[in-house]
Motif scaffolding. Structure first.
Motif, mmCIF file in Angstrom:
data_model
loop_
_atom_site.group_PDB
_atom_site.id
_atom_site.type_symbol
_atom_site.label_atom_id
_atom_site.label_comp_id
_atom_site.label_asym_id
_atom_site.label_seq_id
_atom_site.Cartn_x
_atom_site.Cartn_y
_atom_site.Cartn_z
ATOM 1 N N UNK A 99 0.824 -1.212 0.000
ATOM 2 C CA UNK A 99 0.000 0.000 0.000
ATOM 3 C C UNK A 99 0.854 1.256 0.000
ATOM 4 N N UNK A 100 0.543 2.153 -0.912
ATOM 5 C CA UNK A 100 1.239 3.436 -0.989
ATOM 6 C C UNK A 100 0.953 4.240 0.276
ATOM 7 N N UNK A 101 1.955 4.920 0.775
ATOM 8 C CA UNK A 101 1.777 5.718 1.995
ATOM 9 C C UNK A 101 1.128 7.068 1.710
ATOM 10 N N UNK A 102 0.823 7.344 0.456
ATOM 11 C CA UNK A 102 0.137 8.589 0.120
ATOM 12 C C UNK A 102 -1.366 8.432 0.331
ATOM 13 N N UNK A 103 -2.013 7.561 -0.450
ATOM 14 C CA UNK A 103 -3.458 7.373 -0.319
ATOM 15 C C UNK A 103 -3.878 5.909 -0.252
ATOM 16 N N UNK A 104 -2.920 5.000 -0.124
ATOM 17 C CA UNK A 104 -3.262 3.597 0.081
ATOM 18 C C UNK A 104 -3.506 2.770 -1.165
ATOM 19 N N UNK A 105 -3.151 3.265 -2.326
ATOM 20 C CA UNK A 105 -3.310 2.480 -3.552
ATOM 21 C C UNK A 105 -2.316 1.311 -3.536
ATOM 22 N N UNK A 112 11.216 -3.888 -14.920
ATOM 23 C CA UNK A 112 11.935 -3.136 -15.958
ATOM 24 C C UNK A 112 12.587 -1.882 -15.367
ATOM 25 N N UNK A 113 11.839 -1.151 -14.544
ATOM 26 C CA UNK A 113 12.366 0.083 -13.954
ATOM 27 C C UNK A 113 13.103 -0.158 -12.642
ATOM 28 N N UNK A 114 12.923 -1.368 -12.074
ATOM 29 C CA UNK A 114 13.512 -1.727 -10.782
ATOM 30 C C UNK A 114 13.044 -0.783 -9.680
ATOM 31 N N UNK A 115 11.734 -0.475 -9.722
ATOM 32 C CA UNK A 115 11.127 0.432 -8.733
ATOM 33 C C UNK A 115 9.671 0.072 -8.527
ATOM 34 N N UNK A 116 9.124 0.555 -7.405
ATOM 35 C CA UNK A 116 7.686 0.488 -7.160
ATOM 36 C C UNK A 116 7.126 1.808 -7.655
ATOM 37 N N UNK A 117 6.136 1.761 -8.542
ATOM 38 C CA UNK A 117 5.540 2.985 -9.082
ATOM 39 C C UNK A 117 4.039 2.950 -8.800
ATOM 40 N N UNK A 118 3.561 3.919 -8.033
ATOM 41 C CA UNK A 118 2.144 3.976 -7.677
ATOM 42 C C UNK A 118 1.324 4.449 -8.878
ATOM 43 N N UNK A 119 0.295 3.701 -9.264
ATOM 44 C CA UNK A 119 -0.505 4.086 -10.421
ATOM 45 C C UNK A 119 -1.454 5.251 -10.143
ATOM 46 N N UNK A 130 12.058 3.014 0.029
ATOM 47 C CA UNK A 130 12.293 4.432 0.296
ATOM 48 C C UNK A 130 11.692 5.281 -0.822
ATOM 49 N N UNK A 131 11.193 6.460 -0.463
ATOM 50 C CA UNK A 131 10.577 7.360 -1.442
ATOM 51 C C UNK A 131 11.648 7.943 -2.352
ATOM 52 N N UNK A 132 11.450 7.793 -3.663
ATOM 53 C CA UNK A 132 12.339 8.377 -4.654
ATOM 54 C C UNK A 132 11.690 9.628 -5.232
ATOM 55 N N UNK A 133 10.357 9.551 -5.401
ATOM 56 C CA UNK A 133 9.619 10.671 -5.977
ATOM 57 C C UNK A 133 8.274 10.799 -5.268
ATOM 58 N N UNK A 134 7.978 11.990 -4.663
ATOM 59 C CA UNK A 134 6.708 12.188 -3.969
ATOM 60 C C UNK A 134 5.534 12.183 -4.939
ATOM 61 N N UNK A 135 4.311 12.191 -4.466
ATOM 62 C CA UNK A 135 3.778 12.799 -3.251
ATOM 63 C C UNK A 135 3.759 11.915 -2.007
ATOM 64 N N UNK A 136 4.185 10.662 -2.073
ATOM 65 C CA UNK A 136 4.198 9.825 -0.874
ATOM 66 C C UNK A 136 5.055 10.505 0.191
ATOM 67 N N UNK A 162 7.329 3.735 8.951
ATOM 68 C CA UNK A 162 8.692 4.248 9.011
ATOM 69 C C UNK A 162 8.809 5.475 8.131
ATOM 70 N N UNK A 163 9.667 6.394 8.526
ATOM 71 C CA UNK A 163 9.844 7.628 7.767
ATOM 72 C C UNK A 163 10.765 7.397 6.576
ATOM 73 N N UNK A 164 11.874 6.699 6.836
ATOM 74 C CA UNK A 164 12.870 6.464 5.792
ATOM 75 C C UNK A 164 13.396 5.039 5.904
ATOM 76 N N UNK A 165 14.153 4.620 4.910
ATOM 77 C CA UNK A 165 14.813 3.325 4.965
ATOM 78 C C UNK A 165 16.034 3.447 5.862
#
Length: 180
Positions: A99-105, A112-119, A130-136, A162-165
């Motif tokens: 679950x995304x820490x922004x709105x729970x999606x 391919x990108x080696x990242x979690x990307x919230x839709x 760890x957050x790479x790009x907000x709004x999370x 947790x706030x950060x990794x």
């Protein structure tokens, strides 16, 4: 008799509504009743406590597999447990919430990108959550993870915010040596 006829004419007649007006009046009454029922349901739901899972409950602990089943620098989704098991490059493990820490999606892992990307709002998280790009506003939540007899177990009963990794959050296989 003249008086009686006059009294009858002065009396107000019962209101007779056309069929369409009667229908709409009944419809508004039914819709109003439904709205009141929904309001009552929301109020009761608000004051009714949720079923809390306690740590260690059988239904919250997932046996994820053997340590050697997961290659370094990989992410494995566990849909039933709603978490990702991450094996970092150095061999350590993390159990991350989906679950995304922004709105729970639900946040999918992109190999391919080696990242979690919230839709939902395009928050981006690295492999450690760890957050790479907000709004999370903060890193993905963790679940308690432990290794027992070379098997991984994850307790999804209560997420750890947790706030950060932090490297201290990573779980490693205990080294077994001659001196133990």
């Amino acid at each position: 008799m003249g008086e009686k006829r006059m009294n009858d004419e002065m009396k107000p007649k019962a209101e007779v509504l056309p069929p369409r007006r009667r229908f709409f009046r009944k419809l508004w009454l039914v819709l109003g009743g439904v709205a009141l029922a929904e309001l009552a349901w929301v109020v009761v739901s608000f004051f009714t406590p949720r079923k809390e899972h306690r740590r260690g409950d059988k239904d919250t602990v997932t046996a994820a597999g053997r340590v050697d089943d997961f290659i370094p620098n990989s992410v494995t989704a566990f849909p039933r447990g709603a978490f990702y098991l991450v094996r970092l490059e150095d061999g350590g493990f993390l159990a991350l919430s989906r679950r995304c820490t922004h709105l729970g999606c639900t946040v999918p892992w992109s190999d391919k990108e080696r990242r979690f990307v919230c839709p939902c709002h395009s928050s981006v998280f690295d492999i450690s959550g760890a957050v790479v790009s907000p709004p999370a506003p903060r890193a993905l939540d963790l679940y308690r993870l432990w290794i027992e007899n070379d098997s991984l177990f994850v307790d999804t009963g209560r997420p750890i915010k947790r706030a950060i990794f932090d490297k201290a959050q990573v779980v490693y296989r205990k080294k077994s040596g001659v001196n133990g």
